[in-house]
Design an enzyme around this catalytic site. Structure first.
Site, mmCIF file in Angstrom:
data_model
loop_
_atom_site.group_PDB
_atom_site.id
_atom_site.type_symbol
_atom_site.label_atom_id
_atom_site.label_comp_id
_atom_site.label_asym_id
_atom_site.label_seq_id
_atom_site.Cartn_x
_atom_site.Cartn_y
_atom_site.Cartn_z
ATOM 1 C CG HIS A 30 23.112 37.267 30.652
ATOM 2 N ND1 HIS A 30 22.871 38.579 30.287
ATOM 3 C CD2 HIS A 30 24.458 37.092 30.573
ATOM 4 C CE1 HIS A 30 24.024 39.168 29.993
ATOM 5 N NE2 HIS A 30 24.995 38.295 30.159
ATOM 6 C CG HIS A 264 26.541 32.987 31.302
ATOM 7 N ND1 HIS A 264 26.292 33.040 32.651
ATOM 8 C CD2 HIS A 264 27.043 34.212 30.960
ATOM 9 C CE1 HIS A 264 26.619 34.237 33.114
ATOM 10 N NE2 HIS A 264 27.089 34.963 32.109
ATOM 11 C CD GLU A 407 40.533 50.239 51.255
ATOM 12 O OE1 GLU A 407 41.457 50.699 51.953
ATOM 13 O OE2 GLU A 407 40.484 49.040 50.865
ATOM 14 C CG HIS A 469 50.165 55.735 51.021
ATOM 15 N ND1 HIS A 469 50.679 54.561 50.528
ATOM 16 C CD2 HIS A 469 49.513 55.403 52.172
ATOM 17 C CE1 HIS A 469 50.378 53.561 51.351
ATOM 18 N NE2 HIS A 469 49.668 54.058 52.358
#
Length: 656
Positions: A30, A264, A407, A469
């Protein structure tokens, strides 16, 4: 143009050409960010960062995280110029098998790489963790006139990093915690693989960072070294909040593809590379730089080594003034000894999440450099350290961390804490939400960072919360991840064994714990081997019942049923597959004899991975669907997790 300006520009162009040459030579990479962000990265390394090529792991060095890890050639070129051990041969073997210059930066492979990066945004979160660790250790050890922990954390990201949700999570946390020694460079070139970012990423990022409590500094032209220099100084002066320096650059600057999406992620052709060299007046042979560039970078690198020498002298004075603190500092970085002979037993039924909280707090008393946090769930996961305060801008000594409901960032921040050195880290959430942080857990494993993940509410025993859950597939996913120790203990003693293994191990560990109360067996010393006989019969067994966690007690109850029918039955607890597979073949065969073909494997999770232990004649009782809402006893009966069903499956296996 002054002589200083001229040599600076030549060094910047050296970074550009070395990077582009490496990528073209590899025919992979890149080049866009390498050509566009070179002035920012070079100015930082040359004029501001403290590091020592004589000791790349010097504890008080500034840290640098290339969050936009696809720009690895940029970092390798800088490490080469500043004498960090990356040779021109290494640059020439960029992305080749076995080289010291892999496709994305890899911690532990290349000296000077402070974090493995690649998945966009995670590097930003790693940097937040590094900055948090510096802040905590500084509060612990620094004294007036003795600042032995005193360094910055720098990170370089691109548009893609800030499009990922993890960057928002981590930057919001960093702003709330006012991590003033964290400085993020945002290479804003407005181009991604698919083209102009306006089609997908149009918000005002400056306002976004300001709203999160960051100091925002803008550099309108990333080629303006004076403005970059001034921006870094402004960022260093702001101690009350993290700083972002938004540098507007041209992707692929100097190349014929400058400003386009084509530059890129595709190497320049040999002709395009030649045109880039012509544009930058570059006449050197491949992977060579002018002698003036070589001399200038060597001079700067030698000068930087003095900072470590001065720090060593300062530490001697610190040791004389504060001998006990100096000793403790060394223990923080070398590790504390855990008493492995201590017995952990419990006499009454107890959820392993409760057991885990007790064990963690017991062990934390002898491990003062252990920090613990959760994704806003510590009252449920029981991972808060009792009697310890919360880390905050007002109290940097706090050993508990409010990560908030973040999280993914939590896990990646913990990777940064572990990368820093000097601290151990535990983080927790409900097991089903491990999906949110799996990317960062994978990076823990790749870097072999001993982050401890405590994952509670481990199966359909969660009950009324329902299938959203109730984790089903997560155990199989973690067990499939290399270099992660996955523990699912069945009682207090096994939970203690899991923690001790995790705290003394050299890789990440996932400790998966129950919500419901479980029977105590108090044989956990054998759990250190990953699997063992927890309830045996007289003589050789006719059938084997193998389980983990809450299902071990169901197997013990099924054993009673089977033995009433004359079937000699052995119950085996297998809390950690990874540890069990590392034992000798002789030991494994003593636990699971090859001659005993009648087997039942039981776990309230996916059956994937169990066939190896069940064998051709064995039965597996597991979850082949998602769970349901209802009390856990009803659910266990509905899905076949009963002693009667286990005994029945054993009878079927015996007939086979």
């Amino acid at each position: 143009m002054t002589l200083e300006t001229d040599i600076n520009q030549k060094c910047i162009d050296a970074v550009r050409i070395l990077s582009a040459q490496s990528i073209t030579n590899a025919n992979s990479g890149h080049p866009g960010i390498c050509l566009g962000a070179a002035p920012v990265a070079y100015t930082l390394f040359a004029e501001f960062m403290n590091f020592s090529y004589k000791n790349p792991q010097w504890e008080n060095r500034d840290r640098f995280v290339l969050s936009a890890g696809h720009g690895s050639a940029l970092l390798y070129s800088l490490l080469h110029l500043f004498g960090m051990g990356v040779t021109k041969e290494d640059l020439a073997s960029f992305r080749k098998f076995g080289s010291a210059t892999p496709g994305h930066p890899e911690h532990g492979v290349t000296a000077g790489v402070d974090a493995s990066t690649g998945p966009l945004g995670q590097g930003i979160a790693n940097a937040v963790g590094l900055a948090l660790a510096e802040t905590h250790l500084a509060a612990k050890f620094n004294r007036a006139g003795h600042y032995i922990v005193n360094h910055y954390t720098y990170a370089l990201c691109g548009d893609g990093c800030l499009e990922e949700g993890i960057s928002y999570e981590a930057c919001s946390f960093a702003g709330t915690q006012k991590l003033g020694k964290l400085i993020l460079f945002y290479d804003k070139n407005d181009i991604s693989i698919e083209g102009d970012t306006a089609t997908a990423f149009s918000e005002n990022t400056a306002m976004r960072f300001a709203a999160m409590g960051w100091q925002v500094i803008e550099v309108p032209n990333a080629n303006d070294v004076k403005k970059i220099r001034a921006a870094i100084r402004d960022a260093q002066r702001e101690t009350g909040k993290p700083s972002v320096i938004i540098c507007r650059s041209v992707i692929g600057f100097g190349s014929p593809l400058a400003g386009s999406a084509e530059i890129h992620g595709s190497p320049l052709s040999e002709e395009q590379l030649k045109q880039t060299k012509d544009k930058l007046n570059w006449t050197e042979e491949p992977f060579e730089v002018p002698e003036a560039v070589r001399y200038n970078c060597k001079r700067l690198a030698d000068e930087k080594c003095k900072a470590e020498t001065e720090w060593n002298e300062a530490f001697k004075k610190y040791s004389a003034a504060y001998p006990e603190l100096a000793k403790e500092y060394k223990n923080y970085f070398n590790g504390f000894v855990i008493d492995g002979s201590k017995k952990f037993t419990c006499e009454k039924p107890e959820a392993t999440r409760i057991s885990g909280g007790k064990v963690l707090n017991d062990l934390a008393k002898s491990i003062p450099n252990l920090l613990s946090g959760s994704a806003d769930l510590s009252p449920s996961t029981k991972t808060d350290l009792k009697g310890e305060e919360w880390f905050s801008p007002e109290n940097r000594l706090g050993r508990n961390i409010h990560f908030g409901i973040r999280e993914h960032a939590m896990a990646a921040i913990c990777n940064g804490i572990a990368l820093h050195g000097g601290l151990k880290i535990v983080c927790s959430t409900f097991f089903t939400f491990s999906d949110y942080m799996k990317g960062a857990m994978r990076m823990s494993a790749i870097m072999k960072l001993p982050v401890i993940y405590v994952l509670t509410h481990d199966g359909i025993g969660v009950g009324e919360d329902g299938p959203t859950h109730q984790p089903v597939e997560q155990l199989a996913a973690l067990r499939a991840t290399p270099d992660v120790s996955v523990f699912r203990p069945c009682d207090y003693s096994e939970t203690a064994a899991a923690y001790i293994c995790a705290l003394t191990g050299k890789q990440p560990a996932a400790i998966v714990l129950s919500r419901q109360n479980l029977t105590q067996y108090n044989k956990g010393e054998n759990a250190m081997k990953g699997g063992y006989i927890i309830d045996d019969c007289k003589g050789n067994p006719d059938a084997l019942l193998i389980a983990t966690g809450s299902e071990v007690e169901l197997c013990a109850q099924a054993k009673t049923i089977l033995e009433s029918k004359g079937v000699k039955t052995r119950v085996i607890s297998l809390p950690c597959f990874e540890l069990f597979e590392k034992q000798t073949e002789e030991y494994r065969a003593s636990v699971i004899p090859k001659t005993v073909k009648a087997r039942v494997c039981v776990e309230t999770a996916s059956p994937l991975g169990w066939r190896e232990y069940a064998g051709d004649c064995g039965e597996i009782i597991a979850m082949t669907s998602f769970g349901l809402s209802g009390d856990y006893k009803t659910l266990y009966k509905h899905f076949g997790f009963t002693p009667e069903n286990i005994a029945g499956k054993a009878t079927i296996s015996l007939k086979k």
